[in-house]
Scaffold this motif. Structure first.
Motif, PDB file in Angstrom:
ATOM      1  N   GLU A  57       0.850  -1.142  -0.149  1.00 24.44           N
ATOM      2  CA  GLU A  57       0.088   0.047  -0.160  1.00 24.44           C
ATOM      3  C   GLU A  57       0.776   1.338  -0.044  1.00 24.44           C
ATOM      4  O   GLU A  57       1.993   1.461   0.585  1.00 24.44           O
ATOM      5  CB  GLU A  57      -0.958  -0.116   1.304  1.00 24.44           C
ATOM      6  N   ALA A  58       0.545   2.283  -0.813  1.00 27.14           N
ATOM      7  CA  ALA A  58       1.056   3.653  -0.971  1.00 27.14           C
ATOM      8  C   ALA A  58       1.040   4.143   0.566  1.00 27.14           C
ATOM      9  O   ALA A  58       0.143   3.937   1.457  1.00 27.14           O
ATOM     10  CB  ALA A  58       0.555   4.435  -1.983  1.00 27.14           C
ATOM     11  N   SER A  59       1.863   5.125   0.761  1.00 24.20           N
ATOM     12  CA  SER A  59       1.871   5.946   2.033  1.00 24.20           C
ATOM     13  C   SER A  59       0.746   6.896   2.163  1.00 24.20           C
ATOM     14  O   SER A  59      -0.012   7.010   1.021  1.00 24.20           O
ATOM     15  CB  SER A  59       3.069   6.677   2.012  1.00 24.20           C
ATOM     16  N   ARG A  60       0.358   7.368   3.391  1.00 24.69           N
ATOM     17  CA  ARG A  60      -0.895   7.974   3.641  1.00 24.69           C
ATOM     18  C   ARG A  60      -0.657   9.254   3.049  1.00 24.69           C
ATOM     19  O   ARG A  60      -1.719  10.001   2.238  1.00 24.69           O
ATOM     20  CB  ARG A  60      -1.159   8.124   5.192  1.00 24.69           C
ATOM     21  N   ALA A  61       0.435   9.854   2.879  1.00 19.74           N
ATOM     22  CA  ALA A  61       0.644  11.037   2.101  1.00 19.74           C
ATOM     23  C   ALA A  61       0.637  10.923   0.707  1.00 19.74           C
ATOM     24  O   ALA A  61      -0.148  11.797   0.008  1.00 19.74           O
ATOM     25  CB  ALA A  61       1.772  11.604   2.477  1.00 19.74           C
ATOM     26  N   THR A  62       0.928   9.583   0.392  1.00 18.82           N
ATOM     27  CA  THR A  62       0.826   9.583  -1.345  1.00 18.82           C
ATOM     28  C   THR A  62      -0.827   9.305  -1.643  1.00 18.82           C
ATOM     29  O   THR A  62      -1.388   9.996  -2.568  1.00 18.82           O
ATOM     30  CB  THR A  62       1.525   8.298  -1.633  1.00 18.82           C
ATOM     31  N   LEU A  63      -1.400   8.733  -0.738  1.00 15.45           N
ATOM     32  CA  LEU A  63      -3.022   8.431  -0.699  1.00 15.45           C
ATOM     33  C   LEU A  63      -3.563   9.658  -0.985  1.00 15.45           C
ATOM     34  O   LEU A  63      -4.655  10.011  -1.749  1.00 15.45           O
ATOM     35  CB  LEU A  63      -3.323   7.640   0.203  1.00 15.45           C
ATOM     36  N   ILE A  64      -3.309  10.656   0.136  1.00 19.13           N
ATOM     37  CA  ILE A  64      -4.293  11.806   0.128  1.00 19.13           C
ATOM     38  C   ILE A  64      -4.000  12.732  -1.203  1.00 19.13           C
ATOM     39  O   ILE A  64      -5.054  13.173  -1.611  1.00 19.13           O
ATOM     40  CB  ILE A  64      -4.213  12.602   1.283  1.00 19.13           C
ATOM     41  N   ARG A  65      -2.823  12.707  -1.475  1.00 25.36           N
ATOM     42  CA  ARG A  65      -2.392  13.320  -2.842  1.00 25.36           C
ATOM     43  C   ARG A  65      -3.234  12.732  -4.039  1.00 25.36           C
ATOM     44  O   ARG A  65      -3.717  13.635  -4.852  1.00 25.36           O
ATOM     45  CB  ARG A  65      -1.031  13.758  -3.089  1.00 25.36           C
ATOM     46  N   VAL A  69      -2.670  12.169   7.901  1.00 27.58           N
ATOM     47  CA  VAL A  69      -1.518  11.019   8.466  1.00 27.58           C
ATOM     48  C   VAL A  69      -1.594  10.744   9.795  1.00 27.58           C
ATOM     49  O   VAL A  69      -1.309   9.764  10.020  1.00 27.58           O
ATOM     50  CB  VAL A  69      -0.315  11.704   7.866  1.00 27.58           C
ATOM     51  N   SER A  70      -2.167  11.779  10.515  1.00 27.70           N
ATOM     52  CA  SER A  70      -2.233  11.517  12.082  1.00 27.70           C
ATOM     53  C   SER A  70      -3.561  10.938  12.393  1.00 27.70           C
ATOM     54  O   SER A  70      -3.704  10.787  13.756  1.00 27.70           O
ATOM     55  CB  SER A  70      -1.958  12.737  12.868  1.00 27.70           C
ATOM     56  N   ASP A  71      -4.412  10.834  11.425  1.00 32.22           N
ATOM     57  CA  ASP A  71      -5.789  10.264  11.711  1.00 32.22           C
ATOM     58  C   ASP A  71      -5.984   8.841  11.980  1.00 32.22           C
ATOM     59  O   ASP A  71      -5.664   8.110  10.922  1.00 32.22           O
ATOM     60  CB  ASP A  71      -6.827  10.694  10.840  1.00 32.22           C
ATOM     61  N   LYS A  72      -5.871   8.345  13.128  1.00 37.37           N
ATOM     62  CA  LYS A  72      -5.608   6.734  13.314  1.00 37.37           C
ATOM     63  C   LYS A  72      -7.109   6.087  13.377  1.00 37.37           C
ATOM     64  O   LYS A  72      -7.084   4.813  13.578  1.00 37.37           O
ATOM     65  CB  LYS A  72      -5.032   6.590  14.645  1.00 37.37           C
ATOM     66  N   ARG A  73      -8.021   6.715  13.176  1.00 35.10           N
ATOM     67  CA  ARG A  73      -9.375   5.981  13.005  1.00 35.10           C
ATOM     68  C   ARG A  73      -9.509   4.878  12.120  1.00 35.10           C
ATOM     69  O   ARG A  73      -8.764   5.398  10.885  1.00 35.10           O
ATOM     70  CB  ARG A  73     -10.490   6.846  12.855  1.00 35.10           C
ATOM     71  N   VAL A  74     -10.256   3.809  12.274  1.00 38.20           N
ATOM     72  CA  VAL A  74     -10.004   2.690  11.203  1.00 38.20           C
ATOM     73  C   VAL A  74     -10.789   3.142   9.878  1.00 38.20           C
ATOM     74  O   VAL A  74     -10.257   2.701   8.855  1.00 38.20           O
ATOM     75  CB  VAL A  74     -10.912   1.418  11.965  1.00 38.20           C
ATOM     76  N   SER A 101     -10.704   6.305   8.664  1.00 39.75           N
ATOM     77  CA  SER A 101     -10.256   7.588   8.172  1.00 39.75           C
ATOM     78  C   SER A 101     -10.326   7.497   6.969  1.00 39.75           C
ATOM     79  O   SER A 101     -10.350   8.753   6.073  1.00 39.75           O
ATOM     80  CB  SER A 101      -8.826   7.899   8.984  1.00 39.75           C
ATOM     81  N   TYR A 102      -9.693   6.665   6.110  1.00 34.71           N
ATOM     82  CA  TYR A 102      -9.766   6.761   4.673  1.00 34.71           C
ATOM     83  C   TYR A 102     -10.915   6.924   3.981  1.00 34.71           C
ATOM     84  O   TYR A 102     -11.207   7.720   3.075  1.00 34.71           O
ATOM     85  CB  TYR A 102      -8.829   5.547   3.998  1.00 34.71           C
ATOM     86  N   ASP A 103     -12.113   6.087   4.576  1.00 39.51           N
ATOM     87  CA  ASP A 103     -13.276   6.259   3.775  1.00 39.51           C
ATOM     88  C   ASP A 103     -13.893   7.423   4.258  1.00 39.51           C
ATOM     89  O   ASP A 103     -14.595   8.172   3.218  1.00 39.51           O
ATOM     90  CB  ASP A 103     -14.128   5.059   4.648  1.00 39.51           C
ATOM     91  N   ARG A 104     -13.722   8.005   5.231  1.00 36.69           N
ATOM     92  CA  ARG A 104     -14.254   9.464   5.486  1.00 36.69           C
ATOM     93  C   ARG A 104     -13.410  10.352   4.418  1.00 36.69           C
ATOM     94  O   ARG A 104     -14.260  11.447   4.007  1.00 36.69           O
ATOM     95  CB  ARG A 104     -13.680   9.939   7.022  1.00 36.69           C
ATOM     96  N   LEU A 105     -12.277  10.182   4.267  1.00 37.11           N
ATOM     97  CA  LEU A 105     -11.511  11.183   3.149  1.00 37.11           C
ATOM     98  C   LEU A 105     -12.250  11.173   2.036  1.00 37.11           C
ATOM     99  O   LEU A 105     -12.642  12.132   0.984  1.00 37.11           O
ATOM    100  CB  LEU A 105     -10.135  10.697   3.115  1.00 37.11           C
ATOM    101  N   ILE A 106     -12.725   9.665   1.548  1.00 37.20           N
ATOM    102  CA  ILE A 106     -13.310   9.549   0.178  1.00 37.20           C
ATOM    103  C   ILE A 106     -14.575  10.231   0.171  1.00 37.20           C
ATOM    104  O   ILE A 106     -15.117  11.159  -0.725  1.00 37.20           O
ATOM    105  CB  ILE A 106     -13.345   8.152  -0.171  1.00 37.20           C
ATOM    106  N   ASP A 107     -15.567  10.129   1.059  1.00 43.10           N
ATOM    107  CA  ASP A 107     -16.707  10.754   1.372  1.00 43.10           C
ATOM    108  C   ASP A 107     -16.659  12.256   1.302  1.00 43.10           C
ATOM    109  O   ASP A 107     -17.507  13.111   0.544  1.00 43.10           O
ATOM    110  CB  ASP A 107     -17.450  10.171   2.570  1.00 43.10           C
ATOM    111  N   ARG A 108     -15.474  12.672   2.088  1.00 40.82           N
ATOM    112  CA  ARG A 108     -15.513  14.252   1.874  1.00 40.82           C
ATOM    113  C   ARG A 108     -15.035  14.798   0.597  1.00 40.82           C
ATOM    114  O   ARG A 108     -15.834  15.671   0.145  1.00 40.82           O
ATOM    115  CB  ARG A 108     -14.419  14.624   3.045  1.00 40.82           C
ATOM    116  N   LEU A 109     -14.363  14.076  -0.004  1.00 38.23           N
ATOM    117  CA  LEU A 109     -14.107  14.746  -1.415  1.00 38.23           C
ATOM    118  C   LEU A 109     -15.074  14.299  -2.480  1.00 38.23           C
ATOM    119  O   LEU A 109     -15.431  15.405  -3.309  1.00 38.23           O
ATOM    120  CB  LEU A 109     -12.696  13.844  -1.995  1.00 38.23           C
TER     121      LEU A 109
END
Length: 884
Positions: free
Chosen positions: A187-195, A215-220, A222-230
């Motif tokens: 898996e790519a780094s979290r910094a890579t994924l958000i970009r 990167v600092s969000d440790k919630r399980v 957190s990535y799904d939340r990112l996609i929904d926000r975008l």
């Protein structure tokens, strides 16, 4: 091809205009007919070779039908166009007949006139009553081709590496990888994924704060939340709307000759598309509105009966701008051009059909315009059956010029009120302008008398007479008076408008009152939107089958229909409307056929296109061709599973985004250097097994598209204007050939709002492969050429952006500009070596500027320039331009 097409258009316009000139005659001679005037000539001179079952070159000249059908060399006659007809060409050149008596000049004239009259028969009909077009038989094998079969939702395959399975997508990808001894990359780094996700969904980079928070969000989740926000971000519609505008062939100009006339109303369709993506409009509704929005909402009924049109109705007719995206060179004066339908109008219809077929069905229907499709089971008859669906709106023999074809956002009753009120306002404003003209004339005459009174009394009468006498009627004395006093007594209009306000305060007061009244009247104007829409015209319109695709060689008429090969899967049904109906309903029938849940193509084509923009390559690598000549799917079961899931989700595009972007397949690393060593992965070298990465054992490194690159530069520089919607930002073509945003316009709007002209796209965007819209673009090309690097380094836009970037960095982190600049440009923390290198660079540049700038330049100025150079370097770096 595009430039040549419009160059030829220019030539045909000149020729056609010349041919159309001439006074109408009161008593036109009777039209020539084949049976009475031409057949006797052909019988005497040509039937020896061109008759019977074994007619030479397959050309039978014994019947009008045979002449129209032509032979091995193509159509023998093009109606109303003798000069481009093979029959006339051979006769005029003396090559036919090759032996025996040639045609006399009179006989040649009769043949030529008959063709130019329309190649009529005795009945006066222009078209052939019958057809000898061969029937195309589609066999069962052709119907069984994978893309013509409804997609099936296969059971999810079992895989070994179950720990990597996040969504059903992963099971299909892993299954094929494991069958080839491969597995997913780490898996790519979290910094890579958000970009990656920001650019994929918004076309803009994340801020340093966005990156640090994720990167600092440790919630399980957190990535799904990112996609929904975008997906909920308004910029999503701008990004994905741009993708759809490519396949729709959208531009802001009509492609009229070399003028490339701007289309001031086209942007409303662009805004509709952006809003539709942001609202997650179901894809089936999205297509139905674009193809038949007026029929879908029963526009004419509401127009005639409602007090006002609802937003839903206005939106639906705006959506039909999709069918107005093809280049349309028509103008009102084109009606005078001979054969204007074949030269100008049919090409627009044909381009529209190509846009519809490639963007929604992934079939190259345009290849069947002149003959049966060479690779797919699409008979030529199908091309004209589908063309018939749109003929009620286009009418090549009764064409509405593109600038006159529009609807308003008003109902019929509102239009009546609006036109009456605006007529009254126009009349009042005209009256007020007349009063202003009279006021001006009165004070002009008053000033004349005032200035004349200042002259010696003995000169006044002579000077007055000289001034009021026409210049060519003056005697010598009057000429001398005029030379000496005319400028004083009767200055030109520009000078007079300067003098009257300064010399007569009462003039200023009266003029002000009249202008205030005009402003008041204009404020009463009944303003309303005009919409570049498509709609049917009343009455039946025949659709002829065109031999070899030539509008001047029509055959029999065809009925509306769809792809014959799909008849057994999803049948096209068109209930004929009542005779008084204002629209045919054909387009709505086609739209419903296309979006039927069992349609084999529509859902597959769209999910493949979504996949393409997330991975850089579609599951089918040819998104416009799902036929025999196209690329076979790399993951056929996955494509079908996604297509069915798409329909079952209510045709939700955002649902497909979530499935793809939350998968382990999407979240893989792309950069080869960061991959786990092959020895540690316990597998063979993936490069030797799958060098093109068709099996997706890693994510693909992708360069930003032109618009995303320009927008990212402005975003990082802190100068991006995020205003939504509205007329396009105008561009300007300089003498050097460079196209930039016009001086008076805002250069900081997102690229989707920059005027996109067919012949003159923005230079920076074109340099980075923004497509030239000849028809539409289903897959952007990607070049790597020196002009791209030169543009990044030397263009005025990049220099300004670097300066703005420097200003932002200095304002936010003056104590460590290098670190802040790297964070903003690349979305990651800088390495210590990077910071040291960039700081040394800035200091060295400051020293250079202290020597090159004029004496007295400040330290602040030198530092700003040095930091701008560093920022320019970062904006031009590969790490900025590529997504990993």
């Amino acid at each position: 091809m595009f430039s040549m097409r419009y160059a030829l258009t220019c030539l045909f316009l000149l020729i056609g205009s010349t041919l159309s000139i001439g006074a109408e005659k009161k008593d036109e001679p009777a039209k020539l007919t084949f049976e009475q005037d031409v057949l006797p000539i052909l019988k005497a001179k040509c039937h020896k070779c061109h008759s019977g079952a074994k007619a030479k070159a397959g050309l039978d000249l014994t019947t009008r039908r045979g002449v129209l059908r032509g032979g091995q060399s193509g159509a023998a006659v093009r109606r109303a166009a003798a000069e481009s007809s093979l029959l006339w060409d051979r006769i005029a050149a003396g090559e036919m007949p090759p032996k025996g008596d040639s045609l006399t000049d009179k006989e040649k004239g009769l043949v030529r006139s008959w063709i130019n009259d329309g190649a009529l028969s005795e009945s006066g009909e222009a078209d052939s009553a019958g057809s000898e077009i061969a029937v195309y038989e589609i066999d069962d094998q052709a119907r069984k081709f994978w893309s013509f079969q409804p997609p099936q939702k296969a059971a999810l395959p079992e895989v070994n590496d179950v720990a990597r399975v996040r969504t059903p997508i992963d099971t299909f990808v892993l299954k094929q990888l494991e069958e080839n001894g491969l597995t997913l990359s780490p898996e790519a780094s979290r910094a890579t994924l958000i970009r990656r996700t920001h650019f994929d969904l918004l076309g803009l980079p994340p801020t340093p704060e966005d990156v640090q928070a994720f990167v600092s969000d440790k919630r399980v989740d957190s990535y799904d939340r990112l996609i929904d926000r975008l997906l909920a971000h308004p910029a999503y519609g701008e990004r994905w709307g741009r993708h759809w505008l490519d396949v729709a062939g959208y531009t802001d100009s009509a492609g009229i000759l070399f003028e490339d006339r701007a289309l001031p109303l086209a942007y409303r369709y662009r805004d509709y598309v952006i809003r539709a993506f942001n609202k997650n409009k179901p894809y089936d509704r999205f297509l139905q509105e674009q193809i038949a929005g007026d029929e879908l909402v029963d526009y004419w009924h509401h127009f005639d009966n409602d007090d006002s049109l609802s937003n839903e109705i206005v939106e639906a007719i705006t959506a039909t701008g999709y069918l107005r995206c093809a280049a349309d060179p028509s103008r009102p004066d084109f009606s005078k051009i001979k054969n204007a339908d074949s030269q100008y109008f049919y090409p627009t219809i044909n381009d529209t059909m190509q846009i519809v077929s490639t963007s929604t069905m992934g079939v190259t229907l345009q290849c069947a315009r002149c003959h049966d499709h060479m690779f797919d089971p699409i008979p030529q008859e199908d091309f004209y059956r589908i063309q018939s669906i749109f003929m009620g709106a286009y009418r090549p023999t009764n064409w509405i010029p593109q600038m006159e074809r529009r609807l308003t956002s008003l109902s019929k009753s509102q239009e009546v009120v609006a036109k009456q009120r605006n007529k009254e306002i126009d009349a009042k404003i005209k009256e007020l302008n007349g009063q202003i003209s009279k006021l001006r004339q009165d004070f002009k005459a008053r000033r004349f008398e005032v200035e004349l009174a200042k002259l010696p009394e003995e000169l006044r009468d002579g000077v007055r007479e000289a001034i009021v006498t026409a210049a060519d009627k003056r005697d010598e004395t009057q000429r001398q008076y005029a030379v000496k006093y005319e400028a004083l007594l009767q200055p030109d209009d520009k000078k007079l408008d300067e003098l009257l306000p300064s010399e007569f305060p009462e003039y200023v007061e009266s003029l002000g009152k009249l202008n205030e009244q005009i402003i008041t009247e204009r404020a009463r104007w009944y303003a309303y939107d005009e919409i570049r829409a498509i709609y049917d015209l009343p009455g039946e319109v025949p659709t002829p089958f065109l031999r070899r695709g030539d509008a001047l060689t029509p055959a029999h008429h065809v009925s509306p229909g769809a792809l014959t090969v799909l008849n057994a899967t999803v049948e096209f049904q068109w209930p004929r409307p009542a005779a008084e109906a204002k629209t045919s309903g054909r387009r709505l029938a086609f739209a419903r056929w296309l979006t039927d849940p069992g349609h084999p193509l529509a859902a597959r084509v769209m999910v493949n296109r979504i996949w393409l923009h997330h991975f850089g390559r579609g599951i089918v690598a040819t998104p416009d061709d799902f036929g025999n000549a196209g690329s076979p799917p790399s993951h056929p079961k996955l494509l079908d599973w996604l297509a069915v899931e798409f329909v079952e989700s209510g045709w939700s595009i955002k649902h497909v985004h979530r499935l793809i972007m939350t998968s382990s397949t999407y979240r893989q690393r792309a950069d080869l250097k960061s991959e786990t060593p092959i020895s540690e992965r316990k597998q063979t070298d993936p490069h030797s097994i799958d060098p093109d990465n068709r099996l997706l054992w890693r994510q693909r490194l992708r360069r930003l598209e032109a618009e995303a690159l320009r927008d990212a530069v402005l975003h990082v520089a802190g100068s991006l204007n995020t205003q939504f919607f509205g007329p396009p930002v105008p561009t300007h073509r300089w003498a050097t050939g460079e196209i930039t945003v016009a001086k008076e316009a805002d250069p900081y709007r997102r690229s989707v709002y920059i005027q996109n002209r067919r012949l003159y796209p923005l230079t920076m965007l074109r340099t980075f492969d923004q497509p030239t819209m000849e028809t539409n673009c289903t897959l952007r090309s990607q070049s790597t050429v020196s002009t791209q690097a030169l543009t990044l380094l030397n263009s005025g836009a990049m220099i300004k952006a670097a300066d703005s970037f420097a200003g932002r960095v200095l304002a936010e982190r003056d104590d460590n500009v290098a670190a802040r600049a790297v964070w903003l440009a690349f979305g990651r923390p800088p390495g210590q070596d990077e910071v040291s290198f960039l700081q040394e660079f800035v200091e060295a540049q400051q020293q250079r500027y202290s020597k090159t700038l004029e004496e007295g330049s400040s330290l602040v100025e030198r530092r700003r320039l040095a930091v701008a150079d560093m920022c320019h370097m970062l904006l031009s770096a590969n790490e900025f331009i590529y997504i990993d």
